[in-house]
Design a protein around this motif. Structure first.
Motif, short mmCIF file in Angstrom:
data_model
loop_
_atom_site.label_atom_id
_atom_site.label_comp_id
_atom_site.label_asym_id
_atom_site.label_seq_id
_atom_site.Cartn_x
_atom_site.Cartn_y
_atom_site.Cartn_z
N GLN A 1 0.99 -1.51 -0.35
CA GLN A 1 0.04 -0.17 -0.23
C GLN A 1 0.75 1.15 0.27
OE1 GLN A 1 -2.60 0.63 2.89
NE2 GLN A 1 -4.01 2.15 2.29
N HIS B 1 1.85 2.02 -3.82
CA HIS B 1 0.86 2.77 -4.52
C HIS B 1 0.66 4.15 -3.89
CE1 HIS B 1 0.29 -0.91 -6.41
NE2 HIS B 1 0.12 -1.44 -5.37
N LEU B 2 0.85 4.32 -2.89
CA LEU B 2 0.62 5.71 -2.23
C LEU B 2 1.72 6.19 -2.71
CD1 LEU B 2 -1.22 4.51 0.90
CD2 LEU B 2 -2.08 5.55 -1.32
N ARG C 1 3.33 6.19 -5.12
CA ARG C 1 3.84 6.13 -6.76
C ARG C 1 2.98 6.92 -7.17
NH1 ARG C 1 4.19 2.92 -11.26
NH2 ARG C 1 4.83 4.38 -12.39
N GLN C 2 1.12 6.64 -6.34
CA GLN C 2 0.78 8.58 -6.41
C GLN C 2 0.99 9.52 -6.22
OE1 GLN C 2 -3.42 7.52 -4.05
NE2 GLN C 2 -5.06 7.81 -5.95
N ALA C 3 1.67 9.45 -5.55
CA ALA C 3 2.08 11.07 -5.03
C ALA C 3 3.07 11.29 -5.85
CB ALA C 3 2.66 11.05 -4.05
N GLY D 1 3.26 10.46 -9.25
CA GLY D 1 2.51 10.78 -10.24
C GLY D 1 2.25 12.10 -9.80
N GLN D 2 1.25 12.66 -9.02
CA GLN D 2 0.80 13.95 -8.34
C GLN D 2 1.91 14.86 -8.40
OE1 GLN D 2 -1.90 14.98 -8.14
NE2 GLN D 2 -2.08 16.85 -7.66
#
Length: 390
Positions: A95, A98-99, A101-103, A105-106
């Motif tokens: 988790q 994934h968080l 990578r999400q951060a 990406g943002q």
């Protein structure tokens, strides 16, 4: 096309994005008068800023936005402490990845919000703008005769220039000789993590592989060069990327090894069988967003599984395959060792040996990295595989 309005006049430009992102829907003209806080707010809201001011001030503005993005990351909030605590178990680690990578990406989206207009010849018609035409031509090819004005994010443009410098200077590869360098091209992963090159240099060369070897996913050509220097008489190296094939060809010519390596644009294997097959697939099973990420992320382990499932059909009976793989995915809870071994067995293969090494890259030593625990435990291995005897 990217469209915007300035001083009552409609403008448009061809949108260029290496990662395939769609053109921004909201575009606002920005210049030296825009405060950094305003630019940061607009970028976070999804508004692209088409720069019309001093070029160097655009770079300063991007750095200011970067500082604002990084400020929350340094705070010890309850949310950050909770995420760190969750990383104590495999589910929490996955988790956290994934968080992360999400951060990232943002962050990339916000930093990419400053857009630079490029003229048809890739020149930049802004005050104090550098002449980066050579770097753009090297990355994207010569502009077409009917080329139009283009818009590209400043962040991506800086990446083009950075790749241009890497290509000129090259990356030292001591495994190929004291003065040997590999020159990566734009969009081709650089062999800056040399531990996997050392593994290929040290692994015992099977007798069946001395006449012919396959290098699957040639990239810069560094592993093909090591094999050729080790005495493999002929190497057939494959890649799907035209950029990689051009890059590999130039590096092999520079090293005086192009006569020993044949390059092919194909998916995974060439026709026929070889006594040695080498593959260094992307190590992390996740979706790649940019071209460069394709060397790191392998969605659903597609390349790894494809390589293993078709390997035996292309391996001579007495031959050996070298699978170079980091176990970072295991420490991130994205793929288990048991799953990897199941795929190997299901493909009719067996493990005849394994060489391990610890990475020495900077992130493995950075305790502030959100994935530090996984990176610190990472081991890169060369798996020696052979067919199961019938």
């Amino acid at each position: 096309m990217l469209q915007w309005q300035h001083q009552g006049i409609e403008h448009q430009a061809v949108w260029r994005s290496e990662s395939g992102l769609p053109a921004p829907r909201r575009v606002m003209v920005a210049d030296d008068t825009m405060p950094a806080d305003t630019a940061y707010r607009l970028a976070c809201e999804g508004t692209a800023l088409l720069w019309q001011g001093d070029f160097q001030n655009a770079r300063h503005l991007m750095e200011a936005i970067k500082r604002r993005l990084d400020k929350p990351a340094r705070s010890h909030s309850a949310k950050a402490r909770k995420a760190k605590a969750a990383a104590a178990d495999p589910v929490g680690v996955a988790q956290a990845f994934h968080l992360h990578r999400q951060a990232q990406g943002q962050r990339a989206r916000v930093l990419g919000s400053i857009l630079i207009p490029l003229q048809a010849d890739y020149s930049i018609a802004l005050r104090r703008a550098p002449d980066w035409r050579a770097a753009c031509i090297q990355a994207w090819g010569a502009p077409a005769a009917d080329a139009e004005v283009q818009a590209v994010s400043l962040r991506e443009l800086l990446g083009v220039v950075g790749a241009h410098e890497w290509r000129k200077q090259g990356v030292p590869v001591p495994e190929l000789g004291k003065a040997a360098r590999i020159h990566p091209h734009y969009g081709v992963f650089s062999p800056v993590r040399g531990e996997y090159v050392q593994l290929v240099k040290e692994a015992p060369l099977p007798e069946a592989g001395r006449a012919l070897a396959f290098d699957i996913g040639v990239g810069t050509g560094v592993l093909s060069a090591v094999l050729a220097q080790r005495g493999v008489q002929r190497v057939i190296a494959t890649d799907m990327s035209p950029r990689a094939l051009v890059c590999a060809q130039e590096n092999l010519e520079r090293l005086g090894l192009s006569d020993k390596v044949q390059l092919q644009q194909t998916h995974l294997f060439p026709e026929g069988q070889a006594g040695l097959i080498v593959c260094n697939p992307p190590w992390v099973p996740a979706r790649a967003v940019t071209t460069l990420e394709q060397a790191v992320y392998d969605d659903n382990s597609a390349m790894l599984r494809g390589f293993l499932s078709d390997l035996r059909a292309h391996l001579l009976p007495e031959g050996e395959a070298w699978l170079i793989l980091s176990d970072l995915a295991e420490h991130l809870g994205l793929r288990s060792r048991a799953q990897l071994l199941e795929w190997i067995a299901a493909a009719g293969l067996r493990v005849v040996g394994r060489l391990d090494t610890k990475p020495s890259h900077g992130k493995a030593q950075d305790s502030k990295d959100p994935l530090h625990a996984a990176r610190a435990a990472e081991v890169t291995s060369l798996w020696r595989l052979a067919g199961v005897s019938s």
